[in-house]
Design an enzyme around this catalytic site. Structure first.
Site, PDB file in Angstrom:
ATOM      1  N   GLY A  57       0.826  -1.200   0.000  1.00  0.00           N
ATOM      2  CA  GLY A  57       0.000   0.000   0.000  1.00  0.00           C
ATOM      3  C   GLY A  57       0.859   1.247   0.000  1.00  0.00           C
ATOM      4  O   GLY A  57       1.767   1.393   0.806  1.00  0.00           O
ATOM      5  N   GLY A 117      -0.294   4.583   0.174  1.00  0.00           N
ATOM      6  CA  GLY A 117      -0.976   5.793   0.628  1.00  0.00           C
ATOM      7  C   GLY A 117      -0.158   6.526   1.668  1.00  0.00           C
ATOM      8  O   GLY A 117       1.064   6.367   1.755  1.00  0.00           O
ATOM      9  N   TYR A 118      -0.818   7.315   2.498  1.00  0.00           N
ATOM     10  CA  TYR A 118      -0.112   8.125   3.490  1.00  0.00           C
ATOM     11  C   TYR A 118       0.696   7.255   4.458  1.00  0.00           C
ATOM     12  O   TYR A 118       1.850   7.553   4.754  1.00  0.00           O
ATOM     13  CB  TYR A 118      -1.119   8.969   4.279  1.00  0.00           C
ATOM     14  CG  TYR A 118      -1.760  10.083   3.484  1.00  0.00           C
ATOM     15  CD1 TYR A 118      -1.134  11.320   3.343  1.00  0.00           C
ATOM     16  CD2 TYR A 118      -2.992   9.893   2.868  1.00  0.00           C
ATOM     17  CE1 TYR A 118      -1.732  12.345   2.618  1.00  0.00           C
ATOM     18  CE2 TYR A 118      -3.594  10.907   2.136  1.00  0.00           C
ATOM     19  CZ  TYR A 118      -2.965  12.125   2.010  1.00  0.00           C
ATOM     20  OH  TYR A 118      -3.552  13.128   1.280  1.00  0.00           O
ATOM     21  N   GLU A 141     -16.582  18.942   1.519  1.00  0.00           N
ATOM     22  CA  GLU A 141     -15.555  19.564   0.673  1.00  0.00           C
ATOM     23  C   GLU A 141     -15.917  19.452  -0.806  1.00  0.00           C
ATOM     24  O   GLU A 141     -15.699  20.389  -1.573  1.00  0.00           O
ATOM     25  CB  GLU A 141     -14.193  18.938   0.959  1.00  0.00           C
ATOM     26  CG  GLU A 141     -13.652  19.310   2.332  1.00  0.00           C
ATOM     27  CD  GLU A 141     -12.213  18.888   2.557  1.00  0.00           C
ATOM     28  OE1 GLU A 141     -11.473  19.640   3.197  1.00  0.00           O
ATOM     29  OE2 GLU A 141     -11.842  17.789   2.096  1.00  0.00           O
ATOM     30  N   ASP A 156      -6.060   3.180   7.181  1.00  0.00           N
ATOM     31  CA  ASP A 156      -7.462   2.763   7.240  1.00  0.00           C
ATOM     32  C   ASP A 156      -7.632   1.285   7.556  1.00  0.00           C
ATOM     33  O   ASP A 156      -8.727   0.865   7.937  1.00  0.00           O
ATOM     34  CB  ASP A 156      -8.157   3.078   5.919  1.00  0.00           C
ATOM     35  CG  ASP A 156      -8.332   4.569   5.709  1.00  0.00           C
ATOM     36  OD1 ASP A 156      -9.051   5.198   6.500  1.00  0.00           O
ATOM     37  OD2 ASP A 156      -7.733   5.105   4.773  1.00  0.00           O
ATOM     38  N   ALA A 163      -5.717  10.955   7.109  1.00  0.00           N
ATOM     39  CA  ALA A 163      -4.387  11.197   6.549  1.00  0.00           C
ATOM     40  C   ALA A 163      -3.373  11.513   7.646  1.00  0.00           C
ATOM     41  O   ALA A 163      -2.251  11.001   7.649  1.00  0.00           O
ATOM     42  CB  ALA A 163      -4.449  12.334   5.537  1.00  0.00           C
ATOM     43  N   GLN A 164      -3.783  12.360   8.591  1.00  0.00           N
ATOM     44  CA  GLN A 164      -2.884  12.739   9.678  1.00  0.00           C
ATOM     45  C   GLN A 164      -2.527  11.528  10.537  1.00  0.00           C
ATOM     46  O   GLN A 164      -1.366  11.322  10.892  1.00  0.00           O
ATOM     47  CB  GLN A 164      -3.564  13.819  10.529  1.00  0.00           C
ATOM     48  CG  GLN A 164      -2.667  14.445  11.582  1.00  0.00           C
ATOM     49  CD  GLN A 164      -3.401  15.487  12.412  1.00  0.00           C
ATOM     50  OE1 GLN A 164      -2.967  15.804  13.520  1.00  0.00           O
ATOM     51  NE2 GLN A 164      -4.496  16.024  11.916  1.00  0.00           N
ATOM     52  N   LYS A 219      -5.062  24.777   5.473  1.00  0.00           N
ATOM     53  CA  LYS A 219      -5.355  23.560   4.703  1.00  0.00           C
ATOM     54  C   LYS A 219      -4.298  23.358   3.625  1.00  0.00           C
ATOM     55  O   LYS A 219      -3.745  22.265   3.462  1.00  0.00           O
ATOM     56  CB  LYS A 219      -6.744  23.676   4.073  1.00  0.00           C
ATOM     57  CG  LYS A 219      -7.135  22.521   3.157  1.00  0.00           C
ATOM     58  CD  LYS A 219      -7.556  21.304   3.921  1.00  0.00           C
ATOM     59  CE  LYS A 219      -8.104  20.235   2.977  1.00  0.00           C
ATOM     60  NZ  LYS A 219      -8.559  19.028   3.684  1.00  0.00           N
TER      61      LYS A 219
END
Length: 401
Positions: A9, A11-12, A166, A296, A311-312, A372
């Site tokens: 993976g 991602g972040y 958003e 996740d 994300a954080q 942001k």
């Protein structure tokens, strides 16, 4: 033999683990990152891609351009299953062995078994999905002069969390331009945002939620709180609102009502809940101490991390696991448990507005939008330095539009 660290993976969480190992590992080890795409993208910006205010070119960060391939190998493949007893995972390209495994496979939208969601609704689950939605919205606006079908310009957003709000705000901020391009009266397009909660952005306090709703309605977005979606149809959704059954019409539906973990994890022998593994204090899978889980796919149980921004949280998890593995390979014990540092949360309301909480203080307006962008640019700086920020970053007056 060199120890094998396998990260699945990109991602972040997965990328942060790989970058931490790349920067800090001082022993000889075989580190491999596997992702089904050969690029990383910021999931927190997919709403911009789906509206066309962020291009595909700017949103992609190719792994082979930011990784030191002498330290971290990269393989493009999709992971299908896990064989922890044999210390290997299976992908389309074959089997990959490991001594230590980091699972960071990301999320999948959760339809909660509601009829029609899978067939009729779009989901912002990937960059390709966002690009597909952008293409559909643009096509319907351009073709309205021929179709004259007002339902084609009616967009329904199911979910009043970050993604739904958003997206609704980004679309609302661009709707006048789309109308101008297509020669469409401004009162024809309609955006409806539906959520089960009694207020939008329930992770914020009541004051911040009310302010966000006021800003959203200023863009012409209709907000329906306390509305439970019963079914998605080709021409809209059926909801239960204040005891009444209503049919909200619209030919474009975005489902952003919730997420779950990865399918490969959900269908594996690893104990999980909807594709998410409940990890211990060191982010390890309780069944296997050589398997770490981040992002996740990890079910964080500590009180300060349960409702954290994905994300954080994922980035901090990835960094922690990378440092843990460095200690282990240096024959040191990891005594420090994972502790999430909640620095704040910001929700953008269009490109130059937003609301949020930073270090327990409410913020709004352009300062929120600035923060942001700062958060997004800080992530880019962490994986590619200042050059990547200038090439791909978010700035006050700069969008792909």
């Amino acid at each position: 033999m060199k120890p094998k660290i396998l990260i699945v993976g990109g991602g972040y969480g997965g990328l942060r683990a790989a970058m931490t190992l790349q920067e800090g590992l001082n022993v000889d080890a075989d580190v491999t990152l596997i992702s089904k795409h050969d690029y990383h993208y910021q999931t927190t910006l997919l709403h911009k891609v789906a509206i066309g205010t962020l291009s595909a070119r700017k949103s992609r960060v190719y792994f082979r351009k930011i990784l030191d391939l002498n330290k971290v190998h990269f393989i493009k493949d999709k992971i299908l299953s896990f064989e922890p007893e044999k210390k290997r995972v299976i992908g389309n390209g074959g089997a990959y062995e490991y001594d230590y495994l980091v699972i960071a496979l990301g999320f999948k939208p959760d339809d909660f078994g509601i009829k029609g969601v899978d067939k009729y609704a779009h989901k912002l689950s990937s960059l390709n999905a966002a690009l597909k939605l952008d293409k559909e919205i643009e096509y319907k606006f351009k073709e309205y002069c021929h179709t004259k079908n007002a339902n084609d310009l009616s967009i329904i957003v199911c979910g009043t969390g970050f993604t739904g709000i958003e997206f609704s705000a980004e679309l609302g901020s661009r709707i006048s331009e789309l109308c101008l391009i297509g020669g469409i009266p401004r009162d024809v397009p309609k955006i409806t945002c539906i959520g089960r909660s009694e207020r939008i952005l329930p992770m914020f306090n009541q004051k911040a939620s009310a302010l966000a709703q006021k800003k959203l309605e200023a863009f012409g977005v209709e907000v329906i709180c306390g509305g439970e979606v019963q079914e998605c149809l080709e021409d809209g959704v059926i909801i239960k609102h204040k005891g009444e059954i209503k049919h909200i019409k619209g030919n474009t539906i975005l489902w952003s009502a919730g997420v779950k973990g990865n399918d490969s994890v959900e269908n594996s022998c690893l104990k999980n809940k909807k594709g998410r593994i409940e990890v211990d204090a060191f982010l390890r899978c309780p069944q296997y101490e050589n398997i770490y889980v981040v992002g996740d796919c990890a079910l964080a149980t500590s009180r300060n991390a349960i409702h954290a921004p994905t994300a954080q949280l994922a980035a901090q998890m990835g960094d922690y696991v990378g440092k843990s593995l460095i200690k282990i390979l240096n024959h040191k014990e990891q005594k420090e448990i994972f502790a999430f540092k909640h620095r704040g949360t910001v929700c953008s309301i269009g490109h130059t507005d937003g609301v949020g909480i930073v270090y327990k203080k409410n913020i709004s307006g352009e300062i929120a939008a600035f923060l942001k962008n700062f958060i997004e640019n800080k992530w880019l700086f962490g994986i590619g330095g200042i050059k990547l920020v200038f090439r791909k970053g978010q700035f006050r007056y700069r969008t792909s539009n």
